[in-house]
Design a protein around this motif. Structure first.
Motif, PDB file in Angstrom:
ATOM      1  N   LEU A 245       0.848  -1.187   0.000  1.00  0.00           N
ATOM      2  CA  LEU A 245       0.000   0.000   0.000  1.00  0.00           C
ATOM      3  C   LEU A 245       0.886   1.240   0.000  1.00  0.00           C
ATOM      4  CD1 LEU A 245      -2.664  -1.060   2.674  1.00  0.00           C
ATOM      5  CD2 LEU A 245      -2.785  -1.288   0.190  1.00  0.00           C
ATOM      6  N   ILE A 246       0.581   2.186  -0.897  1.00  0.00           N
ATOM      7  CA  ILE A 246       1.347   3.424  -0.971  1.00  0.00           C
ATOM      8  C   ILE A 246       0.371   4.585  -1.103  1.00  0.00           C
ATOM      9  CG2 ILE A 246       1.652   3.141  -3.480  1.00  0.00           C
ATOM     10  CD1 ILE A 246       4.296   4.672  -3.215  1.00  0.00           C
ATOM     11  N   ASP A 247       0.637   5.666  -0.402  1.00  0.00           N
ATOM     12  CA  ASP A 247      -0.225   6.826  -0.454  1.00  0.00           C
ATOM     13  C   ASP A 247      -0.322   7.349  -1.890  1.00  0.00           C
ATOM     14  OD1 ASP A 247      -0.392  10.058  -0.288  1.00  0.00           O
ATOM     15  OD2 ASP A 247      -1.518   9.120   1.343  1.00  0.00           O
TER      16      ASP A 247
ATOM     17  N   ARG B  34      -5.950 -11.691   7.854  1.00  0.00           N
ATOM     18  CA  ARG B  34      -5.301 -10.387   7.725  1.00  0.00           C
ATOM     19  C   ARG B  34      -4.009 -10.440   8.526  1.00  0.00           C
ATOM     20  NH1 ARG B  34     -10.066  -7.101  10.592  1.00  0.00           N
ATOM     21  NH2 ARG B  34     -11.656  -6.935   8.941  1.00  0.00           N
ATOM     22  N   HIS B  35      -2.919  -9.957   7.953  1.00  0.00           N
ATOM     23  CA  HIS B  35      -1.727  -9.743   8.746  1.00  0.00           C
ATOM     24  C   HIS B  35      -0.689  -8.946   7.974  1.00  0.00           C
ATOM     25  CE1 HIS B  35       1.195 -12.517   6.842  1.00  0.00           C
ATOM     26  NE2 HIS B  35       0.182 -13.339   6.646  1.00  0.00           N
ATOM     27  N   ASN B  36       0.205  -8.309   8.671  1.00  0.00           N
ATOM     28  CA  ASN B  36       1.328  -7.611   8.040  1.00  0.00           C
ATOM     29  C   ASN B  36       2.344  -8.625   7.558  1.00  0.00           C
ATOM     30  OD1 ASN B  36       0.272  -5.119   8.569  1.00  0.00           O
ATOM     31  ND2 ASN B  36       1.609  -4.656  10.288  1.00  0.00           N
ATOM     32  N   GLU B  37       2.926  -8.359   6.371  1.00  0.00           N
ATOM     33  CA  GLU B  37       4.037  -9.180   5.897  1.00  0.00           C
ATOM     34  C   GLU B  37       5.357  -8.602   6.418  1.00  0.00           C
ATOM     35  OE1 GLU B  37       5.354 -11.651   4.659  1.00  0.00           O
ATOM     36  OE2 GLU B  37       3.633 -12.867   4.124  1.00  0.00           O
ATOM     37  N   VAL B  38       6.469  -9.190   5.993  1.00  0.00           N
ATOM     38  CA  VAL B  38       7.773  -8.775   6.498  1.00  0.00           C
ATOM     39  C   VAL B  38       8.114  -7.358   6.033  1.00  0.00           C
ATOM     40  CG1 VAL B  38      10.229  -9.340   6.582  1.00  0.00           C
ATOM     41  CG2 VAL B  38       8.523 -11.176   6.482  1.00  0.00           C
ATOM     42  N   ALA B  39       7.907  -7.095   4.737  1.00  0.00           N
ATOM     43  CA  ALA B  39       8.272  -5.796   4.194  1.00  0.00           C
ATOM     44  C   ALA B  39       7.305  -4.710   4.660  1.00  0.00           C
ATOM     45  CB  ALA B  39       8.286  -5.859   2.664  1.00  0.00           C
ATOM     46  N   PRO B  40       7.776  -3.517   4.925  1.00  0.00           N
ATOM     47  CA  PRO B  40       6.883  -2.407   5.286  1.00  0.00           C
ATOM     48  C   PRO B  40       5.880  -2.125   4.173  1.00  0.00           C
ATOM     49  CG  PRO B  40       9.166  -1.849   5.771  1.00  0.00           C
ATOM     50  CD  PRO B  40       9.192  -3.116   4.993  1.00  0.00           C
ATOM     51  N   SER B  41       4.767  -1.512   4.538  1.00  0.00           N
ATOM     52  CA  SER B  41       3.658  -1.158   3.630  1.00  0.00           C
ATOM     53  C   SER B  41       2.864  -2.362   3.170  1.00  0.00           C
ATOM     54  CB  SER B  41       4.162  -0.373   2.420  1.00  0.00           C
ATOM     55  OG  SER B  41       4.708   0.848   2.847  1.00  0.00           O
TER      56      SER B  41
END
Length: 296
Positions: free
Chosen positions: A226-228, A289-296
């Motif tokens: 995800l990027i602004d 749902r979860h965050n992966e290793v890389a940011p964003s």
């Protein structure tokens, strides 16, 4: 990136409110699941019993679709779609472009007194003839041999697409050449499922099983960054190539451990919630749902 653009982007992120405070507890995911799908319950309610039974045999046992029931199914589909506000239908398929394809046709047909009526036949449901000349084919045929056909896949229920103020009946189809070669991603999948079923049943019978069909399922693991929007629009490489081609290495990469399975940011959670809501409506189960290793 200019300092003014960077400042605007950071301000937009800082001031975002979105649906951060929206209470989703009242949303009935169970009641909404499949609400835009011509599913088994709708089929049973709207189709004559003999037509419904024939269609279920095709879906569950892989029997050939009886052409005589196509008009009845098309009529029920048309009525259901129009009641939901649909004006067009489309044979929706997955050509070898990496994206989906669709051509919308109207239910409206003019009549002699200058008026119009809603029409949708079994022939229009079962088969379409889009021009296949501009779709990639792996070099299997010349342009003048490029006739393609879409064929309704009864194992995937039709559904309603609501976008741009319009509602469209979406009919999932396979896409093949006039000689039978697969021109899409779905036909090889259906053929492999049939091959697996045939061999699995053969093995099961060696153990005394009376099974006559094995249903295989598969689902995608979806990962995304995800990027602004403000940052994205200032990056020609992301716009044109969909990936980073230039720029400094990010100060925070995948080395740190605070991102993976970490607390999900408000804007990311809002995005996930919105996507899940729309997927539930068209009967797509979303489990994790979860965050992966890389940011964003």
């Amino acid at each position: 990136m200019g300092s003014a653009v960077l400042g605007d982007a950071i301000s937009a992120i800082r001031d975002w409110s979105g649906n951060r405070d929206k209470d989703m507890s009242a949303w009935n995911g169970k009641g909404s699941f499949g609400s835009l799908v011509f599913n088994d319950a709708e089929q049973q309610k709207r189709l004559p019993k003999n037509v419904y039974d024939a269609l279920r045999r095709t879906v569950s046992k892989g029997e050939a679709l009886d052409p005589s029931i196509a008009d009845a199914v098309a009529g029920a589909l048309k009525d259901w779609a129009i009641e939901s506000g649909a004006t067009h239908y489309t044979h929706w398929f997955q050509p070898l472009t990496g994206i989906t394809a669709e051509k919308h046709d109207s239910f409206l047909s003019p009549v002699v007194d200058g008026k119009a009526v809603y029409e949708f036949s079994g022939k229009e449901l079962v088969k379409g003839e889009p021009d296949a000349s501009s779709f990639p084919s792996g070099g299997m045929r010349s342009t003048f041999e490029a006739r393609g056909y879409t064929a309704w896949d009864p194992t995937s229920p039709p559904w309603l697409l609501k976008t741009g103020g319009a509602t469209t009946l979406v009919i999932p189809t396979a896409f093949v050449s006039w000689t039978g070669e697969a021109l899409d991603k779905k036909t090889p999948l259906l053929r492999s499922m049939e091959a697996l079923s045939k061999q699995a049943v053969r093995v099961l019978k060696l153990f005394g099983s009376k099974a006559d069909r094995v249903i295989t399922t598969c689902g995608p693991e979806q990962e995304y960054f995800l990027i602004d929007l403000n940052f994205y629009l200032s990056r020609p490489d992301l716009i044109n190539a969909g990936r980073t081609l230039f720029g400094a290495k990010p100060p925070k990469g995948q080395e740190l451990e605070d991102q993976y399975f970490g607390a999900i940011a408000d804007r990311a959670m809002a995005f996930m919630s919105e996507v899940e809501t729309e997927l539930y409506k068209v009967g797509v189960p979303v489990k994790t749902r979860h965050n992966e290793v890389a940011p964003s």
